[in-house]
Design a protein around this motif. Structure first.
Motif, PDB file in Angstrom:
ATOM      1  N   ILE A   1       0.782  -1.204  -0.044  1.00  0.00           N
ATOM      2  CA  ILE A   1      -0.091  -0.054  -0.082  1.00  0.00           C
ATOM      3  C   ILE A   1       0.884   1.080   0.116  1.00  0.00           C
ATOM      4  O   ILE A   1       0.595   2.378  -0.655  1.00  0.00           O
ATOM      5  CB  ILE A   1      -0.877  -0.064   1.316  1.00  0.00           C
ATOM      6  N   LEU A   2       1.830   1.324   0.849  1.00  0.00           N
ATOM      7  CA  LEU A   2       2.909   2.265   0.568  1.00  0.00           C
ATOM      8  C   LEU A   2       3.583   2.518  -0.629  1.00  0.00           C
ATOM      9  O   LEU A   2       3.817   3.755  -1.079  1.00  0.00           O
ATOM     10  CB  LEU A   2       4.048   2.121   1.863  1.00  0.00           C
ATOM     11  N   ILE A   3       3.963   1.350  -1.273  1.00  0.00           N
ATOM     12  CA  ILE A   3       4.525   1.594  -2.440  1.00  0.00           C
ATOM     13  C   ILE A   3       3.400   2.122  -3.547  1.00  0.00           C
ATOM     14  O   ILE A   3       3.771   3.002  -4.412  1.00  0.00           O
ATOM     15  CB  ILE A   3       4.945   0.149  -3.237  1.00  0.00           C
ATOM     16  N   ALA A   4       1.980   1.664  -3.481  1.00  0.00           N
ATOM     17  CA  ALA A   4       1.117   2.485  -4.382  1.00  0.00           C
ATOM     18  C   ALA A   4       0.939   3.758  -4.141  1.00  0.00           C
ATOM     19  O   ALA A   4       0.720   4.788  -5.059  1.00  0.00           O
ATOM     20  CB  ALA A   4      -0.002   1.505  -4.178  1.00  0.00           C
ATOM     21  N   VAL A   5       0.977   4.030  -2.952  1.00  0.00           N
ATOM     22  CA  VAL A   5       1.050   5.565  -2.545  1.00  0.00           C
ATOM     23  C   VAL A   5       2.092   6.333  -2.944  1.00  0.00           C
ATOM     24  O   VAL A   5       1.834   7.660  -3.472  1.00  0.00           O
ATOM     25  CB  VAL A   5       0.599   5.736  -0.998  1.00  0.00           C
TER      26      VAL A   5
ATOM     27  N   LEU B   1      -9.203  -0.044   4.746  1.00  0.00           N
ATOM     28  CA  LEU B   1      -9.629   1.200   4.015  1.00  0.00           C
ATOM     29  C   LEU B   1      -8.597   1.571   3.023  1.00  0.00           C
ATOM     30  O   LEU B   1      -9.045   2.382   1.965  1.00  0.00           O
ATOM     31  CB  LEU B   1      -9.539   2.269   5.240  1.00  0.00           C
ATOM     32  N   PRO B   2      -7.242   1.784   3.228  1.00  0.00           N
ATOM     33  CA  PRO B   2      -6.298   2.029   2.334  1.00  0.00           C
ATOM     34  C   PRO B   2      -6.533   1.243   0.874  1.00  0.00           C
ATOM     35  O   PRO B   2      -6.384   1.642   0.022  1.00  0.00           O
ATOM     36  CB  PRO B   2      -4.860   1.749   2.828  1.00  0.00           C
ATOM     37  N   SER B   3      -6.717  -0.197   1.167  1.00  0.00           N
ATOM     38  CA  SER B   3      -6.984  -1.087  -0.171  1.00  0.00           C
ATOM     39  C   SER B   3      -8.278  -0.697  -0.903  1.00  0.00           C
ATOM     40  O   SER B   3      -8.156  -0.649  -1.948  1.00  0.00           O
ATOM     41  CB  SER B   3      -7.066  -2.416   0.444  1.00  0.00           C
ATOM     42  N   CYS B   4      -9.417  -0.361  -0.100  1.00  0.00           N
ATOM     43  CA  CYS B   4     -10.639   0.217  -0.953  1.00  0.00           C
ATOM     44  C   CYS B   4     -10.296   1.565  -1.365  1.00  0.00           C
ATOM     45  O   CYS B   4     -10.963   1.940  -2.757  1.00  0.00           O
ATOM     46  CB  CYS B   4     -11.641   0.286   0.136  1.00  0.00           C
ATOM     47  N   GLY B   5      -9.682   2.315  -0.990  1.00  0.00           N
ATOM     48  CA  GLY B   5      -9.355   3.719  -1.507  1.00  0.00           C
ATOM     49  C   GLY B   5      -8.457   3.457  -2.441  1.00  0.00           C
ATOM     50  O   GLY B   5      -8.544   4.247  -3.585  1.00  0.00           O
ATOM     51  N   LEU B   6      -7.572   2.767  -2.478  1.00  0.00           N
ATOM     52  CA  LEU B   6      -6.490   2.275  -3.857  1.00  0.00           C
ATOM     53  C   LEU B   6      -7.522   1.715  -5.178  1.00  0.00           C
ATOM     54  O   LEU B   6      -7.309   2.202  -6.217  1.00  0.00           O
ATOM     55  CB  LEU B   6      -5.635   1.458  -3.505  1.00  0.00           C
ATOM     56  N   ILE B   7      -8.443   0.957  -4.646  1.00  0.00           N
ATOM     57  CA  ILE B   7      -9.211   0.261  -5.749  1.00  0.00           C
ATOM     58  C   ILE B   7     -10.090   1.655  -6.155  1.00  0.00           C
ATOM     59  O   ILE B   7     -10.298   1.572  -7.530  1.00  0.00           O
ATOM     60  CB  ILE B   7     -10.283  -0.964  -5.272  1.00  0.00           C
TER      61      ILE B   7
END
Length: 158
Positions: free
Chosen positions: A64-68, A131-137
């Motif tokens: 998740i940190l890599i995607a952000v 929450l971060p996973s849903c936000g990334l999606i």
């Protein structure tokens, strides 16, 4: 009351402008992205050290940190790249990375749940993973939908 800094989100033509010289708004955008990245790294570092130090879900927080990081590096990279096709390719790559990362994190979380049958797994790791996973999606889907294929301009009837 308009709290948005002029040029950040109101300049939708930023990536297709003819004059690609670096401006003050570009510097502010790069500083804004750096500040958001620092806040996310501090939050993720706290999460990784506090609640996920010996958890099998620690790799999810790293992804998740890599995607952000990809999202916050996208605007400064687009400021440096001159070719429109390369900028479009960068945007689509980040959208795809975001969508795949969010989906894989939720799938991994579901896999852990099927093994452990822990009823509080989703809620227990809500702030760190769910929450971060849903936000990334969500932002990946919106990016792909918004940047989808444009209809070709129709020629006028003769």
């Amino acid at each position: 009351m308009n709290l948005a800094i002029p040029g950040f989100f109101s300049d939708v033509r930023r990536w297709s402008r003819a004059n690609t010289a670096f401006s003050r708004q570009d510097g502010m955008l790069a500083a804004y992205c750096a500040a958001v990245w620092v806040v996310c790294v501090l939050a993720a570092g706290y999460s990784l050290s506090a609640s996920l130090s010996h958890s099998p879900l620690q790799p999810l927080a790293v992804w998740i940190l890599i995607a952000v990081t990809a999202w916050t590096m996208l605007p400064p990279l687009q400021l440096m790249v001159r070719q429109a096709t390369v900028r479009s390719l960068l945007r689509r790559a980040v959208y795809s990375l975001s969508l795949v990362t969010g989906t894989c994190c939720l799938a991994y979380l579901y896999g852990v749940w099927t093994i452990t049958h822990s009823p509080g797994l989703l809620t227990g790791y809500f702030w760190e993973i769910t929450l971060p996973s849903c936000g990334l999606i969500a932002i990946g889907l919106v990016g792909i939908i918004v940047s989808g294929p444009r209809p070709a301009p129709s020629s006028p009837a003769r």
